[in-house]
Design a protein around this motif. Structure first.
Motif, short mmCIF file in Angstrom:
data_model
loop_
_atom_site.label_atom_id
_atom_site.label_comp_id
_atom_site.label_asym_id
_atom_site.label_seq_id
_atom_site.Cartn_x
_atom_site.Cartn_y
_atom_site.Cartn_z
N UNK A 24 5.27 11.85 6.34
CA UNK A 24 5.59 12.17 7.74
C UNK A 24 7.08 12.27 8.04
N UNK B 185 8.81 14.83 8.08
CA UNK B 185 9.02 16.01 8.93
C UNK B 185 9.65 17.12 8.13
N UNK C 17 1.19 -1.85 8.11
CA UNK C 17 0.26 -2.47 7.17
C UNK C 17 -0.88 -1.53 6.79
N UNK C 18 -0.96 -0.38 7.43
CA UNK C 18 -1.97 0.62 7.05
C UNK C 18 -1.46 1.48 5.91
N UNK C 19 -2.01 2.67 5.78
CA UNK C 19 -1.55 3.55 4.70
C UNK C 19 -0.52 4.56 5.18
N UNK C 20 -0.25 4.58 6.48
CA UNK C 20 0.75 5.52 6.99
C UNK C 20 2.14 5.02 6.60
N UNK D 91 1.56 5.50 12.27
CA UNK D 91 0.61 6.59 11.97
C UNK D 91 0.96 7.88 12.71
N UNK D 92 1.87 7.79 13.66
CA UNK D 92 2.22 8.98 14.43
C UNK D 92 2.99 9.98 13.58
N UNK D 93 2.70 11.23 13.80
CA UNK D 93 3.39 12.28 13.07
C UNK D 93 4.62 12.75 13.80
N UNK D 94 4.79 14.05 13.84
CA UNK D 94 6.04 14.63 14.34
C UNK D 94 6.27 14.40 15.83
N UNK D 95 5.22 14.07 16.57
CA UNK D 95 5.40 13.83 18.00
C UNK D 95 6.32 12.63 18.26
N UNK E 5 2.30 -1.11 12.78
CA UNK E 5 1.14 -0.69 11.99
C UNK E 5 1.51 -0.18 10.60
N UNK F 40 0.84 -1.20 0.00
CA UNK F 40 0.00 0.00 0.00
C UNK F 40 0.88 1.25 0.00
N UNK G 1 6.95 15.10 2.79
CA UNK G 1 6.17 15.59 3.93
C UNK G 1 4.94 14.73 4.14
N UNK G 2 4.31 14.34 3.06
CA UNK G 2 3.10 13.51 3.18
C UNK G 2 3.43 12.13 3.74
#
Ligand SMILES: Nc1nc2c(ncn2[C@@H]2O[C@H](COP(=O)(O)OP(=O)(O)OP(=O)(O)O)[C@@H](O)[C@H]2O)c(=O)[nH]1
Ligand SMILES: Nc1nc2c(ncn2[C@@H]2O[C@H](COP(=O)(O)OP(=O)(O)OP(=O)(O)O)[C@@H](O)[C@H]2O)c(=O)[nH]1
Ligand SMILES: [Mg+2]
Ligand SMILES: [Mg+2]
Lengths: 329, 448
Positions: free
Chosen positions: A63, A65, A275-278, A248-252, A273, A28, A60-61
């Motif tokens: 993640x 940063x 296996x998701x789209x992140x 799925x976590x972003x900049x944090x 995770x 994916x 950027x998309x």
């Protein structure tokens, strides 16, 4: 030998199932990422500002940063200038090379520090709900299949059902769990678990801890205490402190890596995770800034949905189509 | 730290833009570069950022700069206002079915906080509304998920409905409703298993549950630390289930929480609650305005701007005074003054200090409930330029649109327009008095 030749060779030498599984989980990610990369090349034949802007957006998309992305872009611009690269096709391999380089500094990076003789203790830390307990279940299974004896420590005495969850994994995998009552001191649980592990002479002790947000000072102190107990009772332990990060976590995630790193001297990352789209691109920034390597990736909720992280495979997964194009040249 | 660097840069960019008067295009361009970085660093989705920047740019150029602000600060003020608007009005109400029980379904990715939030929500419903919820364990996949909810149930001393992990979640949900009816529960909270938005079979299961129990509320539980992927997740859950609201969890952390904005932008459903901890009382109403400044990460600058706003701009006041005399005040003026009124204290108190004001007809209706100011702002912001300047064109269909756009009701819109009319009338009557009062220095009318 060119970078891509080497990469391709290494990949094809790997057992196919692992690669396939990995690629499967990442399909994916790869589809959207590579699709976007190809669009990029198609849309912009010359390497100009617009091209870099689009590339910046792509990263950027994922993640990665914004700060890391800007640095990467600046470096790429330099490369384009000095090597006099004018077309985006030419620059494309440079981009993937750059990313691979960032993630892969030495062969040792992805390896887990398993003791040849004596017990190996691995401590799992991370914020709430990222997948610590699940990863422990998966990893216990992996070690067991390698013929090692494994024991689990139920160090999350706080969250409702946490002990039962670990016990369910223990049952599923066929390993014992050392626990106390819910609400008891996690450091005391850890002490018990280490003693039990020693007296049983197990090969691997996997220590679960409660999820905690890194800005909770008390909870971070509690975690340090847990680690100190392990250090005191087993010289040289813990042999790994694995920070579990949710893809799925972003900049944090950067803050997480910094603060958990300071408190517990994190030695590696498990990226779950995927296996998701992140896309989990933040690990690039974390490697860039803190030099913490990724050791495992989680690709699902089932017991065998865990893979050792291999930076080249990771990049291969992201850029496989691009790599194949380079190969046919 | 990456972000600190960014905040500093924003600050220094702010101070570099000097001068007074109007905000120029160049000012906006410089500031927007920094704002874009701040938003991206806060995890707002890059597409959402793009749209946002475009709309703010349009609004910011040509703005008159408040006396006490620099053009840079003025731009940030606009950015903050637009962000707040995008986040929507306050919305911590949960649906109530006409015929009980009200059915609420919790959905979301793995580990987002659904089970914990189910417990918190039950607690909230009992404590705040004296409700009697039934918790439903419909996660048959995750190890010990049922046990987790049961533990929360016993902590709350509330019943948990479970049929073990061998019965389908659809069946569990159906039977739970029957049970709730029998035992006169007024709320049924269904905890579902975490799942990926791209998992077709598990998403299908949620649709089946939805069909079977016809929930009044489907809450998407989202981890506040989520990055760029938040839009994909929210969009997908919303497309497949038509969610009615969002709960943002783990806001007790140090994340900027840009996901809130992304989710709001793609689903256009309100964020109803904020999860502020692991304990069962850690559920709070969601404050869109606070979220906006948190995302922007500009607390200091915003405080400064706020302070500047409280100091009444003399020139503005004189201008307004003139307008008041002729009573051609517009909704824009109204909104601007509202912010000042808020900082000066309760409106009725101020009016009470006016000699003879208590005898004035219609004054009661002018009283502004502090809590409603947010709604009023939302309503006015949902008006077009023409409507703000000429309220007489506000016909039924326009009012309906405004109510929808501001997340309020037609009644609220009507009430505001009526109040506005009354205020205008009142101003005509009072303009003479105001001048008199001012001379004596006895009181200051709030709209000056
Ligand atoms: N899709 C997917 N789900 C995962 C993965 N790893 C874990 N999960 C799921 O994520 C959820 C949380 O996992 P846990 O193992 O309980 O996480 P934790 O970090 O131990 O959570 P706390 O102890 O509450 O902080 C569960 O539903 C898991 O099944 C993964 O790699 N992919
Ligand atoms: N600090 C903090 N932790 C929270 C909050 N909400 C939930 N958690 C924690 O996040 C973790 C996951 O919460 P769960 O309620 O198990 O999440 P879930 O969505 O039900 O997970 P799955 O069922 O595995 O998909 C737990 O450790 C919770 O204690 C919150 O608002 N703040
Ligand atoms: Mg756990
Ligand atoms: Mg759950």
């Amino acid at each position: 030998m060119s970078f891509f030749k080497k990469l391709k060779e290494k990949i094809t030498k790997q057992t196919d199932t692992v690669t396939e599984k990995f690629k499967d989980g990442l399909s994916k990610t790869r589809d959207s990422f590579v699709g976007a990369m190809n669009d990029l090349v198609k849309n912009y034949r010359s390497v100009d500002e617009e091209f870099f802007e689009e590339l910046e957006e792509l990263l950027i998309s994922a993640d990665v940063g914004v700060v890391t992305v800007m640095e990467l872009i600046d470096e790429l611009k330099d490369v384009a200038r000095t090597r006099n690269i004018k077309s985006s096709e030419e620059l494309q391999p440079v981009i993937s090379e750059k990313l691979a380089e960032l993630l892969q500094k030495s062969e040792e990076d992805g390896k887990v520090n398993v003791q040849e003789s004596g017990m190996t203790v691995i401590l799992f830390v991370g914020v709430n709900g990222v997948g610590k307990t699940t990863t422990i279940g998966k990893l216990a299974n992996k070690f067991k299949q390698e013929g090692k004896s494994v024991l689990l420590a139920a160090g999350d005495t706080f969250r409702a059902g946490a002990i039962e969850q670990l016990e369910a994994w223990g049952e599923r995998v066929g390993v014992d769990v050392i626990k106390q009552q819910s609400g008891s001191d996690p450091a005391a649980v850890m002490f018990d678990a280490v003693q039990a592990a020693k007296s049983r002479g197990v090969d691997v002790l996997l220590c679960d801890t409660a999820g905690r947000l890194q800005n909770k000072v008390n909870l971070m102190n509690e975690l340090e205490k847990v680690k100190r107990v392990i250090e005191r009772e087993v010289p040289g332990a813990p042999h790994e402190v694995l920070l579990v990060l949710d893809a799925t976590t972003g900049q944090n995630a950067m803050n997480q890596a910094k603060t958990f790193g300071k408190a517990t001297d994190v030695s590696g990352i498990v990226l779950t995770k995927l296996d998701g789209t992140a896309k989990g691109g933040i690990v690039l920034a974390i490697r860039h800034e803190l030099d913490i390597p990724v050791k495992f990736v989680g690709l699902g909720e089932k017991v065998d949905d865990l893979q050792e992280f291999d930076a080249e495979q990771f990049v291969y997964g992201l850029f496989s189509e691009v790599l194949e194009e380079a190969e046919t040249e | 730290m990456a972000f600190e660097g960014l905040a500093e840069r924003l600050q220094s960019t702010l101070s570099k833009i000097k001068g007074k008067g109007k905000v120029t295009e160049a000012d906006v361009k410089t500031m927007m570069r920094e704002v874009r970085l701040a938003l991206l660093e806060a995890d707002v989705n890059f597409k959402v950022v793009k749209d946002f920047i475009a709309s703010v740019k349009e609004r910011a150029v040509g703005q008159e700069v408040l006396k006490s602000l620099t053009p840079g600060q003025q731009v940030i003020k606009v950015v903050n206002e637009e962000l707040t608007k995008l986040m929507g009005g306050e919305q911590s109400k949960i649906a109530v079915a006409k015929k009980p029980p009200t059915v609420v379904m919790m959905v979301g990715l793995q580990g987002a906080g659904k089970t914990t939030t189910t417990g918190k929500l039950a607690n909230h419903l009992r404590k705040s509304y004296n409700r009697k919820p039934l918790l439903v364990a419909a996660d048959i996949y995750r190890p010990a998920a049922i046990k987790q909810l049961e533990t929360l149930g016993s902590q709350l001393d509330m019943p948990v409905f479970s049929l073990g992990d061998q019965v389908s979640p659809v069946e569990i949900a159906k039977q739970a409703i029957e049970k709730a009816k029998e035992e006169h529960h007024d709320y049924v909270l269904v905890d579902t298993a975490g799942r990926l938005h791209i998992d077709e079979s598990l998403m299908g299961e949620l649709q089946q549950i939805k069909e079977a129990v016809n929930p009044d509320e489907i809450l998407l539980v989202v981890d506040a630390m989520t990055g760029q992927d938040a839009v994909n997740v929210a969009e997908s859950f919303n497309e497949q289930l038509d969610i009615t609201g969002v709960v943002l969890t783990k806001l007790d952390g140090d994340t900027r929480g840009g996901a809130a904005l992304s989710v709001k932008a793609v689903t256009n459903t309100p964020v109803k609650f904020a999860g502020m901890g692991e304990k069962l009382d850690a559920l709070e109403p969601f404050h869109p305005d606070r979220m906006a400044s948190r995302i922007l990460g500009m607390g200091d600058v915003l405080t400064l701007i706020e302070k500047a706003q409280t100091t009444v701009d003399e020139e503005k006041a004189r201008e307004l005074e003139k307008k008041m005399r002729t009573a051609d005040i517009t909704f824009d003026d109204f909104l601007e003054q509202l912010a000042q009124v808020r900082n000066m204290g309760p409106l009725d108190e101020l009016l009470g200090m006016m000699p003879g004001a208590n005898k004035m007809k219609g004054l009661k209706n002018v009283q502004v409930d502090e809590k409603q100011i947010g709604h009023i702002e939302a309503i006015v912001r949902s008006m077009t330029k023409a409507e703000k300047e000429n309220p007489t064109i506000l016909n039924a269909s326009r009012r309906k649109r405004i109510a929808k756009g501001s997340g309020t009701s037609i009644q609220e819109v009507n009430r505001l327009i009526k109040q506005f009319d009354e205020m205008k009338k009142m101003m005509k009557q009072m303009s003479g008095m105001t001048a008199k009062g001012k001379k004596k220095g006895k009181f200051k009318f709030p709209f000056m």
